[in-house]
Every structure is written in C-alpha cells, then in structure tokens.
Design an enzyme around this catalytic site. Structure first.
Site, PDB file in Angstrom:
ATOM      1  N   SER A   8       0.774  -1.107  -0.197  1.00 30.63           N
ATOM      2  CA  SER A   8       0.018  -0.077  -0.252  1.00 30.63           C
ATOM      3  C   SER A   8       0.898   1.524   0.126  1.00 30.63           C
ATOM      4  O   SER A   8       2.155   1.198   0.453  1.00 30.63           O
ATOM      5  CB  SER A   8      -0.787  -0.006   1.295  1.00 30.63           C
ATOM      6  N   HIS A   9       0.291   2.280  -0.477  1.00 31.20           N
ATOM      7  CA  HIS A   9       0.978   3.567  -0.454  1.00 31.20           C
ATOM      8  C   HIS A   9       1.020   4.078   1.205  1.00 31.20           C
ATOM      9  O   HIS A   9       1.961   5.039   1.317  1.00 31.20           O
ATOM     10  CB  HIS A   9       0.004   4.665  -0.943  1.00 31.20           C
ATOM     11  N   SER A  10       0.283   3.619   2.052  1.00 32.06           N
ATOM     12  CA  SER A  10       0.394   3.803   3.365  1.00 32.06           C
ATOM     13  C   SER A  10       0.846   2.860   4.234  1.00 32.06           C
ATOM     14  O   SER A  10       0.298   1.633   4.098  1.00 32.06           O
ATOM     15  CB  SER A  10      -1.168   4.195   3.926  1.00 32.06           C
ATOM     16  N   LEU A  68      -3.166   0.389  -5.265  1.00 38.76           N
ATOM     17  CA  LEU A  68      -3.404   1.036  -6.597  1.00 38.76           C
ATOM     18  C   LEU A  68      -2.257   1.762  -7.217  1.00 38.76           C
ATOM     19  O   LEU A  68      -1.246   1.946  -6.370  1.00 38.76           O
ATOM     20  CB  LEU A  68      -4.519   2.155  -6.508  1.00 38.76           C
ATOM     21  N   SER A  70       1.063   3.349  -8.343  1.00 42.38           N
ATOM     22  CA  SER A  70       2.687   2.889  -8.257  1.00 42.38           C
ATOM     23  C   SER A  70       2.784   1.883  -7.413  1.00 42.38           C
ATOM     24  O   SER A  70       3.677   1.020  -7.467  1.00 42.38           O
ATOM     25  CB  SER A  70       3.349   4.185  -7.675  1.00 42.38           C
TER      26      SER A  70
END
Length: 135
Positions: A8-10, A68, A70
């Site tokens: 995840s981005h986070s 999602l 990148s």
C-alpha cells in the site's frame, strides 16, 4: 505455506490489512506489510516489498496484493524480477500479483493459505473476493 504481502501507499494501511488478514488466517497465514516509502511517508518502496517477500517466503510462493497506482506497478516489477531469478535457477519460489481488492482479497487469501492450499488456489481465493457483495 504460501505467504502474502500487502502493498500500500500507506504504512498504516498495509499494517492494518496485514493484521486483519493474519487474524482471519487463524494465526497460521504468513502476511507481511509493505507500506509507504523508505522514509515512512506515503509512497511505495521496492526495497520494502522485497524485504516483505523475503519474510513471507516459505518455499511455496508469495501472493502480492496491492492497493493502486504505483503500488501495482511496483508489484509488477518485483514479480518480473522474481520470475527472472527463478528462470536463472535462483529464487525461493514463485511470486505473483493477485488482481484482487486489497482488504477482501487479503482476508480471502489468508484464510485459504492457512489451510495449506497451493499458490494458484490462494490466488483464486483472493481474486474471487471481487464477487463478495456488501448488499
């Protein structure tokens, strides 16, 4: 056992999804988070994904689940690199990206992995999560 990596981005989101998936995998599933960039901010890190794969790998392969953008691109790049290593006679096992919703897919995959299912069966479980309706 098939391992799982949540990308995840986070960092917080990846850790939370991994925590939930581990719980639904009755403590048997190996689920590693790979969230955020290498400095702890939002983003994706190839290094963090590779470390998580190494931690999740038990010899039966690793399924990647990505949120999602990148994260998906990073996962695809890592899958390609892992496939090249396997072809060259190295690597510990196959690494695949499941086309699945992040949370539902991770829970379904962890539940299936906990049964000792093979890589393809775990991927199918993750991808079938698209059909889980909420109404």
């Amino acid at each position: 056992m098939v391992g799982l990596v949540v990308i995840s981005h986070s960092r917080v989101l990846a850790e939370g999804v991994a925590e939930l998936a581990r719980a639904m995998g009755v403590g048997q599933a190996v689920v590693e988070p790979a969230g955020g960039d290498s400095e702890g901010g939002l983003g994706t890190s190839v290094e963090l994904v590779e470390q998580a794969i190494e931690a999740a790998q038990r010899g039966d392969g690793v399924v990647l689940l990505a949120d999602l953008g990148s994260s998906v691109l990073t996962a695809k790049m890592v899958v390609d690199e892992a496939a090249a290593e396997v072809r060259a006679g190295g690597g510990d096992g196959e690494v695949v990206l499941a086309d699945a919703p992040l949370v539902e897919g991770a829970v379904a995959a962890a539940s299936m992995a906990a049964t000792g299912a093979d890589l393809q069966t775990v991927v199918i479980a993750a991808e079938s999560a698209y059909a889980h309706r909420k109404t």
